[in-house]
Design a protein around this motif. Structure first.
Motif, short mmCIF file in Angstrom:
data_model
loop_
_atom_site.label_atom_id
_atom_site.label_comp_id
_atom_site.label_asym_id
_atom_site.label_seq_id
_atom_site.Cartn_x
_atom_site.Cartn_y
_atom_site.Cartn_z
N GLN A 2 0.92 -1.05 0.02
CA GLN A 2 0.34 0.34 -0.14
C GLN A 2 1.16 1.52 0.09
OE1 GLN A 2 -3.58 0.35 -0.20
NE2 GLN A 2 -3.40 2.08 -1.15
N PRO A 3 1.90 1.51 0.74
CA PRO A 3 2.86 2.50 0.77
C PRO A 3 3.64 2.45 -0.76
CG PRO A 3 2.59 1.10 2.76
CD PRO A 3 2.61 0.68 1.76
N THR A 4 3.39 1.48 -1.24
CA THR A 4 4.41 2.51 -3.06
C THR A 4 3.30 2.63 -3.69
OG1 THR A 4 3.79 0.24 -3.70
CG2 THR A 4 6.00 0.14 -2.18
N MET A 5 2.06 2.27 -3.37
CA MET A 5 0.67 2.83 -4.04
C MET A 5 0.02 4.13 -3.88
SD MET A 5 -1.22 -0.94 -4.57
CE MET A 5 -2.74 0.25 -3.72
N ASP A 6 0.60 4.32 -2.38
CA ASP A 6 -0.29 5.75 -1.91
C ASP A 6 0.02 7.73 -2.64
OD1 ASP A 6 -1.60 4.53 -0.40
OD2 ASP A 6 -0.64 4.91 1.32
N PRO A 7 1.67 7.68 -3.40
CA PRO A 7 2.08 8.13 -4.10
C PRO A 7 1.50 8.15 -5.59
CG PRO A 7 3.86 7.29 -3.05
CD PRO A 7 2.78 6.48 -2.69
N PHE A 8 1.50 7.98 -5.78
CA PHE A 8 0.80 7.37 -7.23
C PHE A 8 -0.55 7.38 -7.21
CE2 PHE A 8 4.64 5.56 -7.18
CZ PHE A 8 6.09 6.47 -8.20
N GLY A 9 -1.43 7.81 -6.25
CA GLY A 9 -3.39 7.63 -6.20
C GLY A 9 -3.85 6.00 -6.62
N GLY A 10 -2.87 5.03 -6.31
CA GLY A 10 -2.88 3.51 -6.22
C GLY A 10 -4.21 3.26 -5.34
N ARG A 11 -5.43 2.53 -5.94
CA ARG A 11 -5.82 1.29 -4.44
C ARG A 11 -6.38 0.26 -4.59
NH1 ARG A 11 -11.67 1.26 -4.92
NH2 ARG A 11 -12.08 2.57 -6.76
N PHE A 12 -6.75 -0.66 -4.50
CA PHE A 12 -7.71 -1.76 -4.29
C PHE A 12 -8.47 -1.82 -4.64
CE2 PHE A 12 -3.59 -3.18 -2.50
CZ PHE A 12 -3.25 -4.24 -3.05
N VAL A 13 -9.12 -2.87 -5.88
CA VAL A 13 -10.16 -2.23 -6.58
C VAL A 13 -11.10 -3.71 -6.05
CG1 VAL A 13 -11.74 -2.33 -8.28
CG2 VAL A 13 -10.04 -0.29 -8.35
N VAL A 14 -9.73 -4.72 -6.30
CA VAL A 14 -10.10 -6.61 -5.87
C VAL A 14 -8.83 -7.30 -5.69
CG1 VAL A 14 -10.48 -8.90 -7.71
CG2 VAL A 14 -11.93 -6.95 -7.61
N HIS A 15 -8.74 -7.55 -4.27
CA HIS A 15 -7.60 -8.27 -3.71
C HIS A 15 -7.44 -9.57 -3.12
CE1 HIS A 15 -4.08 -7.69 -0.88
NE2 HIS A 15 -3.29 -8.08 -2.32
N GLY A 16 -6.83 -10.30 -4.27
CA GLY A 16 -6.74 -11.86 -4.49
C GLY A 16 -7.94 -12.64 -4.30
#
Length: 113
Positions: free
Chosen positions: A26-40
């Motif tokens: 999650q911290p790698t995604m935060d600076p790029f505005g990433g969010r899980f829509v489906v996870h595993g």
């Protein structure tokens, strides 16, 4: 327009490295505005075959999805997953709110005429 990073993970693993990867992504995604829509999630297969699970991460645009994947922070943890879970990953543009499948079909039809 939103873009998506998708991973089709063919197997699951309870390896400690995988748990660390999940804890650190999650911290790698935060600076790029990433969010899980489906996870595993194990999908309900209604056509064909789909071994494994699915991950979908939404980003504000394709440039940010690409930048996240290439980022030093993500590359540092990526091996924690890929060393233990085989799979495929892609990035893809979404469609805008005004997308119309009929218009797309008309353009495709015209292109082959």
């Amino acid at each position: 327009m939103a873009a998506y990073a998708l991973a089709h993970l063919y197997e699951t693993s309870n390896h400690p490295d995988v748990f660390e990867y999940i804890e650190r992504i999650q911290p790698t995604m935060d600076p790029f505005g990433g969010r899980f829509v489906v996870h595993g999630t194990m999908p309900e297969v209604i056509e064909g075959e789909w071994p494994g699970t699915l991950v979908i991460i939404e980003f504000p645009d394709l440039d940010r999805a690409r930048a996240w994947y290439a980022s030093p922070a993500y590359q540092e943890i990526l091996h924690l997953r890929t060393d233990h879970i085989p799979g495929s990953a892609i990035v893809v543009d979404g469609v805008g709110p005004d997308y119309d499948a009929v218009t797309t079909a008309q353009k495709l039809r015209a292109a082959v005429s």
